[in-house]
Motif scaffolding. Structure first.
Motif, mmCIF file in Angstrom:
data_model
loop_
_atom_site.group_PDB
_atom_site.id
_atom_site.type_symbol
_atom_site.label_atom_id
_atom_site.label_comp_id
_atom_site.label_asym_id
_atom_site.label_seq_id
_atom_site.Cartn_x
_atom_site.Cartn_y
_atom_site.Cartn_z
ATOM 1 N N ASP A 174 0.814 -1.216 0.000
ATOM 2 C CA ASP A 174 0.000 0.000 0.000
ATOM 3 C C ASP A 174 0.849 1.268 0.000
ATOM 4 O O ASP A 174 0.334 2.370 0.229
ATOM 5 C CB ASP A 174 -0.941 0.014 1.209
ATOM 6 N N ARG A 203 -7.142 1.659 0.311
ATOM 7 C CA ARG A 203 -6.549 2.901 0.784
ATOM 8 C C ARG A 203 -6.631 2.947 2.308
ATOM 9 O O ARG A 203 -7.691 2.677 2.875
ATOM 10 C CB ARG A 203 -7.311 4.082 0.176
ATOM 11 N N TRP A 246 0.037 4.694 -1.943
ATOM 12 C CA TRP A 246 -0.809 5.782 -1.446
ATOM 13 C C TRP A 246 0.008 6.905 -0.835
ATOM 14 O O TRP A 246 -0.542 7.969 -0.520
ATOM 15 C CB TRP A 246 -1.812 5.248 -0.425
ATOM 16 N N GLY A 275 -4.441 10.232 -3.860
ATOM 17 C CA GLY A 275 -5.790 10.212 -3.305
ATOM 18 C C GLY A 275 -6.796 11.000 -4.116
ATOM 19 O O GLY A 275 -8.004 10.854 -3.922
#
Length: 375
Positions: free
Chosen positions: A204, A298, A207, A213
């Motif tokens: 992840d 996310r 992100w 985002g």
């Protein structure tokens, strides 16, 4: 021609000689240089040491033994009977743990001291100029320390990072004592000793790319595919990912998803990245369109409970007022980590509150209990 005023070490024999000197001295100043920004697999390249006033440079790339390569220095670096002077030592401590499984102890960090003293500027060059009256060179702040041989000018720059550090730390130790901030600084330095290295690729970690985002949902499969391709390419070539494809281009390509070289160029990909990777990028985007990769979840920030928010507001307001009253930085009154713990867990066991300490409990225990009573 610059005069050589340090001892260069590139062998186990030289390292053992240095270890004898370090064991006999009560303090040493330490700094490290890596090839960060020039390689995917960042590693430490150079260690600078000031031991009792004598300067040493250790060529870490020349030493055999992997994680055991600097074992002769382990005793002095991990012993609380010796003081290790650092400036902004989180990087140094984290990398020593990562590369050598070595955890420095007896640390005294000049940046933590100046922060607690309320100095507005805490950079090493600023301290050298203010305390020692010397203006340091800056042109090697972003240098590839894996190059060999290293020219004399960058070596002089590197050794200056520990040349003045003992004088700075000893001066600051006096100021910290005079300000009655020894416990607060000690707690802050304990945080430096406890850091670990937390970099590297993770499922992840995409992100963390600024702007990710804000990508539309239909752009996310392309973004994931490009991100994973970039990381694999950078890893294979031992390059920082940004030197394969920078973040701005990564986001732009995911958003526009070009299908031809003309569209690719129109999306802003030019120069070396276009020439070297243009065809492959189009392939990655085409595959992501027909077979979208899974998109990692996310991270969702945890929302505090209403009573926690109210408690935090009270603590922050009190901390600000108390810092103004005492004319000290807010972190001296209550470190951020302690505040976050208190708003969530309250004051049932103040000694367990991270980074609080006995002095703050003595000064503020009753006040903290009142502020947290109606969480």
């Amino acid at each position: 021609m610059m005069k050589k005023d340090f001892t260069w070490i590139d062998s186990p024999e030289g390292l053992r000689e240095l270890a004898v000197v370090m064991d006999a001295e009560p303090w040493h100043a330490l700094d490290l240089e890596s090839n960060s920004g020039f390689a995917y697999f960042e590693r430490l390249c150079l260690m600078q040491l000031n031991v009792g006033g004598k300067l040493w440079l250790v060529d870490l790339l020349a030493l055999p033994g992997g994680t055991r390569a600097i074992d002769p220095l382990r005793k002095a670096l991990e012993s609380r009977e010796h003081t290790t002077f650092l400036h902004g030592g989180e990087f140094d401590v984290g990398c020593l743990k990562r590369d050598y499984e070595l955890a420095p102890a007896g640390v005294w960090d000049s940046q933590q001291a100046t922060s607690c003293l309320g100095w507005e500027r805490t950079g090493y060059g600023v301290l050298v100029e203010k305390i020692c009256g010397v203006e340091l060179a800056k042109e090697y702040a972003h240098y590839d320390w894996s190059q060999r041989p290293i020219a004399r000018a960058p070596l002089s720059y590197a050794v200056d990072d520990v040349r003045y550090l003992p004088e700075i730390c000893q001066r600051l130790q006096g100021e910290v004592k005079e300000a009655d901030l020894e416990e607060e600084v000690g707690i802050a330095i304990g945080v430096v000793e406890g850091v670990t290295w937390s970099g590297g690729f993770g499922p992840d970690s995409l992100w963390k790319v600024k702007g990710s985002g804000r990508l539309p949902k239909d752009a996310l499969p392309a973004f994931v595919a490009l991100y994973e391709w970039r990381d694999a390419t950078a890893r294979r070539r031992d390059l920082p990912p940004g030197r394969v494809l920078n973040n701005a281009s990564l986001l732009n390509l995911a958003r526009n998803r070009p299908t031809t070289r003309r569209e690719l160029h129109g999306s802003g990909l030019k120069g070396r990245a276009f020439g070297e990777h243009g065809t492959k990028i189009l392939e990655v985007l085409a595959t992501a369109s027909t077979t979208p990769p899974p998109v990692p979840s996310r991270p969702v920030p945890q929302r505090p409970e209403p009573h926690e928010q109210k408690c935090e507001t009270r603590l922050r307001k009190w901390r600000q007022e108390e810092a103004l009253r005492r004319q000290v930085p807010q972190q001296v009154v209550l470190p951020a980590r302690a505040l976050m713990y208190l708003k969530k867990h309250g004051t049932e066991s103040l000694p367990e509150v991270p980074q609080l300490g006995a002095k703050r409990i003595r000064l503020y225990g009753d006040q903290l209990r009142k502020l947290c009573a109606s969480r």
